[in-house]
Design a protein around this motif. Structure first.
Motif, PDB file in Angstrom:
ATOM      1  N   GLU A  89       6.168  -8.568  -4.910  1.00 24.84           N
ATOM      2  CA  GLU A  89       7.214  -8.242  -4.206  1.00 24.84           C
ATOM      3  C   GLU A  89       7.372  -6.797  -3.937  1.00 24.84           C
ATOM      4  O   GLU A  89       7.665  -6.225  -2.804  1.00 24.84           O
ATOM      5  N   TRP A  90       7.043  -5.896  -4.806  1.00 17.01           N
ATOM      6  CA  TRP A  90       6.984  -4.309  -4.723  1.00 17.01           C
ATOM      7  C   TRP A  90       5.942  -4.245  -3.832  1.00 17.01           C
ATOM      8  O   TRP A  90       6.322  -3.020  -2.837  1.00 17.01           O
ATOM      9  N   ALA A  91       4.842  -4.776  -3.754  1.00 21.69           N
ATOM     10  CA  ALA A  91       3.890  -4.263  -3.046  1.00 21.69           C
ATOM     11  C   ALA A  91       4.139  -4.843  -1.374  1.00 21.69           C
ATOM     12  O   ALA A  91       3.830  -3.845  -0.495  1.00 21.69           O
ATOM     13  N   HIS A  92       4.897  -5.952  -1.226  1.00 18.92           N
ATOM     14  CA  HIS A  92       5.350  -6.186   0.084  1.00 18.92           C
ATOM     15  C   HIS A  92       6.405  -5.268   0.456  1.00 18.92           C
ATOM     16  O   HIS A  92       6.443  -5.047   1.871  1.00 18.92           O
ATOM     17  N   GLY A  93       7.174  -4.739  -0.358  1.00 18.04           N
ATOM     18  CA  GLY A  93       8.098  -3.986   0.060  1.00 18.04           C
ATOM     19  C   GLY A  93       7.529  -2.369   0.364  1.00 18.04           C
ATOM     20  O   GLY A  93       8.288  -1.891   1.236  1.00 18.04           O
ATOM     21  N   LEU A  94       6.078  -2.026   0.240  1.00 14.71           N
ATOM     22  CA  LEU A  94       5.680  -0.979   0.733  1.00 14.71           C
ATOM     23  C   LEU A  94       4.894  -1.354   1.881  1.00 14.71           C
ATOM     24  O   LEU A  94       4.030  -0.801   2.343  1.00 14.71           O
ATOM     25  N   ASP A  95       4.879  -2.744   2.562  1.00 10.89           N
ATOM     26  CA  ASP A  95       4.399  -3.148   3.629  1.00 10.89           C
ATOM     27  C   ASP A  95       2.743  -3.443   3.292  1.00 10.89           C
ATOM     28  O   ASP A  95       2.156  -3.084   4.103  1.00 10.89           O
ATOM     29  N   GLN A  96       2.593  -3.745   2.114  1.00  6.31           N
ATOM     30  CA  GLN A  96       1.093  -4.223   1.799  1.00  6.31           C
ATOM     31  C   GLN A  96       1.226  -5.669   1.409  1.00  6.31           C
ATOM     32  O   GLN A  96       1.507  -5.982   0.267  1.00  6.31           O
ATOM     33  N   PRO A  97       1.156  -6.518   2.240  1.00  9.90           N
ATOM     34  CA  PRO A  97       0.912  -7.999   1.903  1.00  9.90           C
ATOM     35  C   PRO A  97      -0.227  -8.255   1.089  1.00  9.90           C
ATOM     36  O   PRO A  97      -1.125  -7.753   0.976  1.00  9.90           O
ATOM     37  N   THR A  98      -0.081  -9.322   0.284  1.00  2.70           N
ATOM     38  CA  THR A  98      -1.017  -9.569  -0.729  1.00  2.70           C
ATOM     39  C   THR A  98      -1.684 -10.993  -0.423  1.00  2.70           C
ATOM     40  O   THR A  98      -1.144 -11.810   0.253  1.00  2.70           O
ATOM     41  N   PHE A  99      -2.522 -11.541  -1.154  1.00  4.86           N
ATOM     42  CA  PHE A  99      -3.199 -12.672  -1.142  1.00  4.86           C
ATOM     43  C   PHE A  99      -3.951 -12.976  -2.579  1.00  4.86           C
ATOM     44  O   PHE A  99      -4.261 -12.145  -3.070  1.00  4.86           O
ATOM     45  N   VAL A 100      -4.140 -14.045  -2.796  1.00  2.00           N
ATOM     46  CA  VAL A 100      -4.579 -14.855  -3.999  1.00  2.00           C
ATOM     47  C   VAL A 100      -5.998 -15.090  -3.759  1.00  2.00           C
ATOM     48  O   VAL A 100      -6.292 -15.877  -2.872  1.00  2.00           O
ATOM     49  N   GLY A 101      -7.119 -14.435  -4.511  1.00  2.00           N
ATOM     50  CA  GLY A 101      -8.396 -14.868  -4.193  1.00  2.00           C
ATOM     51  C   GLY A 101      -8.741 -16.160  -5.016  1.00  2.00           C
ATOM     52  O   GLY A 101      -7.986 -16.625  -5.637  1.00  2.00           O
ATOM     53  N   SER A 102     -10.054 -16.377  -4.877  1.00  5.75           N
ATOM     54  CA  SER A 102     -10.579 -17.809  -5.605  1.00  5.75           C
ATOM     55  C   SER A 102     -10.223 -17.790  -6.938  1.00  5.75           C
ATOM     56  O   SER A 102     -10.309 -18.926  -7.548  1.00  5.75           O
ATOM     57  N   SER A 103     -10.677 -16.495  -7.426  1.00  9.53           N
ATOM     58  CA  SER A 103     -10.601 -16.445  -8.989  1.00  9.53           C
ATOM     59  C   SER A 103      -9.273 -16.241  -9.600  1.00  9.53           C
ATOM     60  O   SER A 103      -8.840 -16.379 -10.866  1.00  9.53           O
ATOM     61  N   GLY A 104      -8.067 -16.533  -8.723  1.00 13.45           N
ATOM     62  CA  GLY A 104      -6.797 -16.276  -9.147  1.00 13.45           C
ATOM     63  C   GLY A 104      -6.282 -14.888  -8.945  1.00 13.45           C
ATOM     64  O   GLY A 104      -5.012 -14.577  -9.372  1.00 13.45           O
ATOM     65  N   ARG A 105      -7.195 -13.772  -8.770  1.00 15.48           N
ATOM     66  CA  ARG A 105      -6.688 -12.545  -8.797  1.00 15.48           C
ATOM     67  C   ARG A 105      -5.842 -12.093  -7.300  1.00 15.48           C
ATOM     68  O   ARG A 105      -6.113 -12.721  -6.287  1.00 15.48           O
ATOM     69  N   VAL A 106      -5.142 -11.324  -7.486  1.00 14.24           N
ATOM     70  CA  VAL A 106      -4.104 -10.996  -6.470  1.00 14.24           C
ATOM     71  C   VAL A 106      -4.470  -9.552  -5.927  1.00 14.24           C
ATOM     72  O   VAL A 106      -4.714  -8.532  -6.503  1.00 14.24           O
ATOM     73  N   PHE A 107      -4.811  -9.650  -4.560  1.00 11.98           N
ATOM     74  CA  PHE A 107      -5.252  -8.214  -3.975  1.00 11.98           C
ATOM     75  C   PHE A 107      -4.396  -8.017  -2.658  1.00 11.98           C
ATOM     76  O   PHE A 107      -3.715  -8.887  -1.951  1.00 11.98           O
ATOM     77  N   PRO A 108      -3.867  -6.677  -2.496  1.00 16.95           N
ATOM     78  CA  PRO A 108      -3.576  -6.132  -0.897  1.00 16.95           C
ATOM     79  C   PRO A 108      -4.517  -6.856   0.119  1.00 16.95           C
ATOM     80  O   PRO A 108      -5.599  -6.582  -0.301  1.00 16.95           O
ATOM     81  N   MET A 111      -7.287  -4.548   1.121  1.00 14.32           N
ATOM     82  CA  MET A 111      -8.265  -4.449  -0.050  1.00 14.32           C
ATOM     83  C   MET A 111      -8.639  -2.921  -0.377  1.00 14.32           C
ATOM     84  O   MET A 111      -9.684  -2.582  -1.083  1.00 14.32           O
ATOM     85  N   LYS A 112      -7.670  -2.171  -0.100  1.00 17.93           N
ATOM     86  CA  LYS A 112      -7.712  -0.657  -0.341  1.00 17.93           C
ATOM     87  C   LYS A 112      -6.544  -0.144  -1.332  1.00 17.93           C
ATOM     88  O   LYS A 112      -5.485  -0.788  -1.210  1.00 17.93           O
ATOM     89  N   ALA A 113      -6.835   0.970  -1.907  1.00 19.74           N
ATOM     90  CA  ALA A 113      -5.593   1.648  -2.755  1.00 19.74           C
ATOM     91  C   ALA A 113      -5.028   2.558  -1.673  1.00 19.74           C
ATOM     92  O   ALA A 113      -3.846   2.787  -1.857  1.00 19.74           O
ATOM     93  N   SER A 114      -5.879   2.951  -0.782  1.00 23.61           N
ATOM     94  CA  SER A 114      -5.247   4.291  -0.128  1.00 23.61           C
ATOM     95  C   SER A 114      -4.068   4.003   0.803  1.00 23.61           C
ATOM     96  O   SER A 114      -2.939   4.893   0.819  1.00 23.61           O
ATOM     97  N   PRO A 115      -3.878   2.760   1.553  1.00 21.46           N
ATOM     98  CA  PRO A 115      -2.745   2.565   2.293  1.00 21.46           C
ATOM     99  C   PRO A 115      -1.561   2.195   1.190  1.00 21.46           C
ATOM    100  O   PRO A 115      -0.458   2.751   1.566  1.00 21.46           O
ATOM    101  N   LEU A 116      -1.522   1.660   0.165  1.00 20.51           N
ATOM    102  CA  LEU A 116      -0.461   1.451  -0.751  1.00 20.51           C
ATOM    103  C   LEU A 116      -0.129   2.708  -1.228  1.00 20.51           C
ATOM    104  O   LEU A 116       1.079   2.983  -1.484  1.00 20.51           O
ATOM    105  N   LEU A 117      -0.936   3.451  -1.796  1.00 18.54           N
ATOM    106  CA  LEU A 117      -0.681   4.889  -2.556  1.00 18.54           C
ATOM    107  C   LEU A 117       0.175   5.829  -1.453  1.00 18.54           C
ATOM    108  O   LEU A 117       1.051   6.484  -1.717  1.00 18.54           O
ATOM    109  N   ARG A 118      -0.322   5.787  -0.163  1.00 17.82           N
ATOM    110  CA  ARG A 118       0.301   6.577   1.017  1.00 17.82           C
ATOM    111  C   ARG A 118       1.673   6.130   1.140  1.00 17.82           C
ATOM    112  O   ARG A 118       2.545   6.913   1.210  1.00 17.82           O
TER     113      ARG A 118
END
Length: 408
Positions: A89-108, A111-118
């Motif tokens: 929810e926090w990531a979504h609040g930063l306009d960084q939608p997420t998805f769950v990969g085939s392994s169950g891992r959650v990514f923005p 797929m990068k850290a720079s947009p989220l950090l910015r």
């Protein structure tokens, strides 16, 4: 006139834990100053995002918490304060939608850290958080925090302090463990810093190194003792690394420390039983070489065949060959150092803090992130716990300040 910074909470370390503590405090109305010795913030976060920023994991809570092994009980309290759902929810609040990969891992999705950090830095600026880069903490002078800055030494008298200095992995990104001696000198108990999620040494032949260094073996099941992990193994010039290796790294590290080596068992065909594999290997070879037969009938990749040959001659008989393929035994002779490790084990012991993460030896000083004595495999568990600890430390600051005010 009182310096406004004297009424501020000072956070030392601008990684995920420190920035999350800053956001939590500033959202509650506190004045916050963040220090980092590097020229920019979040360097290790950006490095982690190069291969796709793994935020957290979607697995059930019981399995999730088990990843923290001996620290499970303490980190369970952290995740009560900031859960995987809260992180998403926090990531979504930063306009960084997420998805769950085939392994169950959650990514923005980026797929990068720079947009989220910015986006995160923008939010912190909007909350009034002051970030001072090239501000290296050198310890305490009395009750004051001392910093080495481009303008010389600077002393600060904080309302409270959060230390989020990281461990000692990838020191060129800022976390070098230099804080250990400073805290130990003030009576804080610190367990030795050790490499976690690191590669291990194997005495490969020159031929294997030349032909297969950098090759990935997957899927494979790795077993050490009573632990088995399915995933990938990467052959390197020095030995092995990869997600499945990292999941076993704590046990392997301990074995090497006490016994000098560890034997890792690799199943090259985890999807087939030994009997089914033997039946396939029993098919007529015709004019095929053994290598081609292992590839066609056994379903082994070139790097899998190389590992099979590396440990000795191909055994006679399909039953023995199938048994060998299902249990390739690799001798690990050492572990790569902190400069190559993804994360750090060891750090400030839990018995040196109260549940709010305040140091018992330094009232008003809280700690967060990787500098605490916990470890976890890759897969989202590291970042999740680091961020959650920042929330806990910030809430601890707010509670401590409230109790100080009530006592006046």
């Amino acid at each position: 006139m009182t310096d406004p910074a004297d009424t501020a909470v000072h956070i030392i370390g601008a990684g995920p834990a420190g920035l999350m503590a800053a956001e939590t405090l500033a959202t509650a109305g506190a004045r916050v100053v963040v220090h980092d010795k590097m020229p920019s913030v979040g360097r290790k976060l950006l490095m982690a995002g190069r291969g796709g920023l793994n935020l957290t994991h979607s697995e059930p809570q019981e399995a999730f918490l088990a990843r923290y092994a001996e620290s499970e009980r303490s980190i369970s309290d952290w995740l009560d304060a900031f859960s995987p759902d809260d992180l998403i929810e926090w990531a979504h609040g930063l306009d960084q939608p997420t998805f769950v990969g085939s392994s169950g891992r959650v990514f923005p999705k980026a797929m990068k850290a720079s947009p989220l950090l910015r986006a995160w830095r923008g939010r912190l600026a909007g909350l009034g958080v002051e970030i001072r880069t090239r501000s290296r903490w050198t310890g305490w002078q009395g009750d004051a925090l001392a910093f080495d800055t481009p303008d010389g030494e600077r002393l600060e008298h904080p309302a409270a302090t959060v230390l989020a200095l990281g461990g000692a992995s990838w020191p060129r990104l800022g976390s070098d463990g230099a804080w250990v001696s400073t805290l130990e000198a003030t009576g804080v108990a610190v367990s030795p810093l050790l490499p976690a999620n690191s590669g291990f040494d194997v005495a490969w032949s020159d031929i294997l190194i030349e032909r297969f260094a950098g090759q990935v073996l997957k899927p494979a099941t790795l077993t050490f003792g009573d632990q088995s992990v399915r995933g990938e193994l990467v052959v390197t010039r020095y030995g092995i690394e990869g997600g499945a290796v990292y999941a076993l790294s704590a046990a392997l590290r301990a074995a090497i420390a006490t016994e000098g080596s560890a034997t890792l068992v690799v199943d090259l065909r985890p999807d087939l039983s030994e009997t089914a594999l033997a039946e396939r290997l029993a098919r007529p070879r015709g004019k095929d070489s053994m290598t081609n037969h292992l590839r066609k009938a056994g379903g082994l990749s070139p790097v899998g065949i190389a590992l099979l040959r590396e440990i000795g001659d191909i055994p006679p008989g399909v039953e023995k060959l199938a048994k060998r393929i299902k249990a390739v035994r690799l001798t690990l002779t050492g572990i790569q150092g902190l400069d190559r490790a993804i994360s750090t084990a060891g750090g400030i012991r839990f018995d040196a803090m109260d549940p709010s993460l305040m140091l018992t030896a330094r009232p008003g000083v809280f700690v967060a992130g990787e500098m605490i004595d916990w470890e976890a495999p890759t897969g989202g568990y590291l970042l999740q716990a680091s961020l959650a600890s920042g929330v806990v430390a910030a809430n601890g600051v707010l509670g401590w300040q409230a109790s100080q005010s009530a006592a006046i």
